[in-house]
Motif scaffolding. Sequence first.
Motif, short mmCIF file in Angstrom:
data_model
loop_
_atom_site.label_atom_id
_atom_site.label_comp_id
_atom_site.label_asym_id
_atom_site.label_seq_id
_atom_site.Cartn_x
_atom_site.Cartn_y
_atom_site.Cartn_z
N LEU A 1 -17.91 12.64 -23.56
CA LEU A 1 -18.73 13.09 -22.18
C LEU A 1 -19.45 11.65 -21.61
O LEU A 1 -19.48 11.69 -20.62
CB LEU A 1 -19.68 14.01 -22.21
CG LEU A 1 -20.04 14.99 -21.32
CD1 LEU A 1 -18.86 15.40 -20.31
CD2 LEU A 1 -21.02 15.88 -21.65
N LEU B 1 -17.22 25.74 -20.36
CA LEU B 1 -16.88 24.29 -21.05
C LEU B 1 -15.53 24.05 -20.26
O LEU B 1 -14.98 22.70 -20.04
CB LEU B 1 -16.78 24.32 -22.24
CG LEU B 1 -17.34 23.16 -23.01
CD1 LEU B 1 -18.24 22.42 -22.85
CD2 LEU B 1 -17.22 23.55 -24.60
N THR C 1 -20.85 21.98 -17.49
CA THR C 1 -20.79 21.21 -18.81
C THR C 1 -21.97 21.11 -19.46
O THR C 1 -22.34 21.32 -20.57
CB THR C 1 -19.93 20.07 -18.51
OG1 THR C 1 -18.88 20.20 -18.05
CG2 THR C 1 -19.69 19.13 -20.05
N SER D 1 -19.43 13.23 -15.63
CA SER D 1 -20.25 12.61 -16.91
C SER D 1 -21.56 12.43 -16.22
O SER D 1 -22.59 12.83 -16.68
CB SER D 1 -19.57 11.45 -17.49
OG SER D 1 -18.51 11.90 -18.15
N TYR E 1 -17.54 16.16 -28.58
CA TYR E 1 -17.36 16.22 -27.33
C TYR E 1 -18.34 15.52 -26.42
O TYR E 1 -18.22 15.06 -25.40
CB TYR E 1 -17.29 17.63 -26.57
CG TYR E 1 -16.93 18.13 -25.35
CD1 TYR E 1 -15.88 17.34 -24.73
CD2 TYR E 1 -17.72 18.58 -24.44
CE1 TYR E 1 -15.45 17.51 -23.34
CE2 TYR E 1 -17.50 18.72 -22.94
CZ TYR E 1 -16.32 18.35 -22.53
OH TYR E 1 -16.14 18.28 -21.27
N ARG F 1 -18.98 20.01 -30.98
CA ARG F 1 -19.84 19.77 -29.87
C ARG F 1 -20.11 18.23 -29.90
O ARG F 1 -20.21 17.65 -29.10
CB ARG F 1 -20.94 20.67 -30.34
CG ARG F 1 -21.87 20.51 -29.10
CD ARG F 1 -23.16 21.44 -28.94
NE ARG F 1 -24.24 21.23 -28.38
CZ ARG F 1 -25.01 20.39 -28.64
NH1 ARG F 1 -25.03 19.75 -29.70
NH2 ARG F 1 -26.13 20.03 -27.49
N ALA G 1 -14.00 20.36 -19.25
CA ALA G 1 -13.14 19.83 -20.75
C ALA G 1 -11.82 19.24 -19.98
O ALA G 1 -11.24 18.36 -20.45
CB ALA G 1 -13.11 20.52 -21.67
N SER H 1 -16.44 29.49 -22.91
CA SER H 1 -15.14 28.65 -22.52
C SER H 1 -15.01 28.62 -21.03
O SER H 1 -14.56 27.73 -20.24
CB SER H 1 -13.83 29.45 -22.94
OG SER H 1 -14.11 30.70 -23.17
N LEU I 1 -10.23 15.57 -20.28
CA LEU I 1 -9.19 15.32 -20.91
C LEU I 1 -7.88 14.97 -20.25
O LEU I 1 -7.18 14.06 -20.72
CB LEU I 1 -8.70 16.94 -21.68
CG LEU I 1 -8.45 16.67 -23.28
CD1 LEU I 1 -9.47 16.19 -23.91
CD2 LEU I 1 -7.56 18.08 -23.70
#
Lengths: 365, 288, 301
Positions: free
Chosen positions: C131, B13, C112, C186, C127, C124, B17, B10, B21
């Motif tokens: 991404l 990520l 990431t 990304s 996501y 996963r 994320a 976590s 988001l």
Amino acid sequence: MPAINVELRNVTKRFGDFVAVDNVSLQIEEGEFFSLLGPSGCGKTTNLRMIAGFELPSEGEIYLKGQPVGQLPPFKRNVNTVFQNYALFPHMTVGENVGFGLEMKKLSKADIAKRVDETLELVRLPNLGARKPRQLSGGQQQRVALARAVVNRPAVLLLDEPLSALDLKLRKTMQFELKELQRQLGITFIFVTHDQEEAMTMSDRIAVMDHGHVLQVGAPTNIYEQPNSRFVADFIGETNFLPCKVTHRDNGLATVVVGDKIKMQAACEANVSTGDDASLIIRPEKITISTGQNNNENGNTVLPGQVVEKVYIGTDTRFAVKLEDGSVLNVRHQNMSMDDPLTHVNNHENVFISWQTIAARVLTA
Amino acid sequence: MGKRRSLYLSFLLGPGAFWLLMFFVVPSLLVVVYSFMERSSSGGVIWNVSLEAYAKLFTFDPESLFVNDFVVIFLRSFWWAVLTTVACLLIGYPLAFYIAQQKPTARMILLFMVMIPFWTNFLVRTYAWKFILNNNGLINTVLSSLGMQRIPLINTPTAVLIGLVYGSLPFMVLPLYASIEKFDYTLVEAGQDLGANYFRIFTRVFLPLTMPGVAAGCILVFIPAVGQYVVPTILGGGKVAMLGNILAQQFGAALNWPFGSAIAVVFMILLMAGVLIYFAVEREEEAV
Amino acid sequence: MTVQHAQEGSLTRPTTTDTYYPPQKAGSLLLTWGKRLLWANMIFSFIFLYAPILVLVVFSFNDSRFAAKWEGFTFKWYGELLSNDAIISAFWNSIVVAVLSTIIATLLGTMTAIAMERFRFPFRKTYDGILYLPVIVPDIVMGIALLAFFALALDWINTALALPSDSALRPGLTTVIIAHVAFNISFVAIVVRTSLRDFNKALEEAAQDLGANEWITFRRVTLPLIMPGILGGALLAFTLSLDDFVITFFTTGPGGTTLPIDVFGRIRRTISPEINAISTLMLMMSIVLVIASQTLQRRRE
């Protein structure tokens, strides 16, 4: 009896539905050169990786000097590995590579330098410490990988097909050197290979594996001379198989009938009983071939046959001989002299073949 | 997986994320929500659910050849993107093929020459054409100094298409080159060995095996081309508008955010449908 | 079937009795013409790609107010650029945005990438798709979405904090940086993931085998070896940020003028030798960046 260094007790490893190692138990002694031998996918590498700690066993336990280590991460095990493609750190010098393990043990810089030099000397690579791995030849990289592992004085050294990337000649040299190094250091080596000759020449004991099972454990002579299964007999060396039926057995001898015609005696495995359909195995080099029936000593099995193929291969001549019942045996005949009458035997000529009765063995089919 | 490991995950990520988001997914969903709201004449929306925006997009306009001008612009944008992609493929495939066949040094130099425009500012490259095509630009200056009539070049569909192809060509060549370079030439020998002629080897062996590069190149060219804003603005002068222009216009001067949002939503749906159909067809071809 | 190979570089084949080959001449003629066409296409492509840029560079040294009429050589347009405050401040804004967004995006993108390549977790795959979206979605759509989002978000914050209109939060450099990070995460993640995927995992095992725990393994082995990938990703992010016009256009506000925004305003109006000069400088910057990226890539190999 020497102490047990590594023990696997009922170890199973599953990857999803696939069982890579199936209920394996092994005891490896202190200071032993032990090989795990088998075809690719037999579970030998998985076994090694579980001892190293890269895989955790699904069931069972692994003991290192009596201590359970099965669930420990690799960096908490006193075990080192020589990887198949060496896995040398490309961004570090040879010296830094070799010193990495000592650095992790927080040794002083001076101690590290000293031991790195000693070890590079040991693997016969002195003065190469400042080079980068890519500047070295394959054989040299191999030695660095070896030095990087043994410098830590592990309880066990694991070697995962370390010679497979080398050419044949270099491989022979390295086999000898590895064996020599192991003798000097007295460390237990566990060596994974699919090359039976390599396993035979180097090991004190060999475990033959197939489909996740250990089929036989023993010294090279034991594995070669007394294979306990068709797979072992077939995988190690060259063997003739003759399907047969056991008509009688007592002590270590069995009487069998081959192809409903030829009756003979042979040494017999314990799990074979009268009435069984079995396999008779006989190694090609244990068979004597002659033009006349002059081998009829006691304790020999002698059979007439016909040469169906003859191939000259330098040290030997290889004959394929057809028996009365139609089955064909391969025979190796050493080329001692060009005067040998067998040199002039042609196809379709009749010959006699013979072997010491106990050189043939009966196994379950 | 231990507790420590999931904590570690976590940590790795989480921040990325959150950012994606918050500043990509939420804004995109906001556009969808806005498209169903009422217009506020001062920008933004009035929070009343309404289908006004979509109604405007699909209302019949008797003045227009098609349903209305917006539909014309939709069609034009997709059609021009198709033309751009085809043109880039026709120039780019032989170019990538040629480069892949050179000796290593020549190959490196040529590839480098394709990379430079790839990394060069898009505005600058578009401006270069304006400099050439403008009414007082290079071509017209030369023409008038030769005593000839100036010709209108800027603000025409041709100018926009030149700009689109010019901007996109490197995006086609690089993925094509990557897949052509990987091609195993012993397959050509095998094909010849089996008696195939050059045309057949190309169509039956070479083309299918370099298809992934073609697919990647087409997507990299097509999608940005449909949504172009810079090229039609600078080389089309707003006279030959594309989707990007009306989107900018609705969020800018026209202050009709719901309508702009509706255009964006329909645009994205068409684009996604196009890409999905493309991949579906591709997969089917692979299966055959 | 007889196995016959054409000799390398020639089309003459050994004749065989049992295999049909098309007549030699037709084949070699086709190939010769094919080669000529390929060559012509290559020459055309490079003229097409470079002529406009070269013209631009040449005319940036043109001593004439009329952009396209050659009057002689001068450096004066470059001098004028350096004394143009608007351009200088736009340039520095661009650098600030590019540097900050690159640092943040490289950090988050690398994290990431590691999470995606080294861990298994629920959603996963989903996501993974999300991404890739900022790379695929046309920049204009991302631009208007961020415009709508920032307008709403800043409005809420201003209302919540009851800020008077003269000190209210407005779009500007900060919103531009946030937006640039959003698309650059990304790109960085994709580049770094490639280098993680090419990474020989046995090296990590070797480090652990030698007593390094996960963190030391990462710091001493993984990180140094994927560094060229991370730098490559950072360089790509830097270039994309420096070059971005569309997303900046929709997310910027007062005081947030970057070089492309400033240049766009000028280009839109007319053509001029000053613009040629800015363009030439931006071109030089790009070339420096390509060389840097190529050097990095060579080192990675």
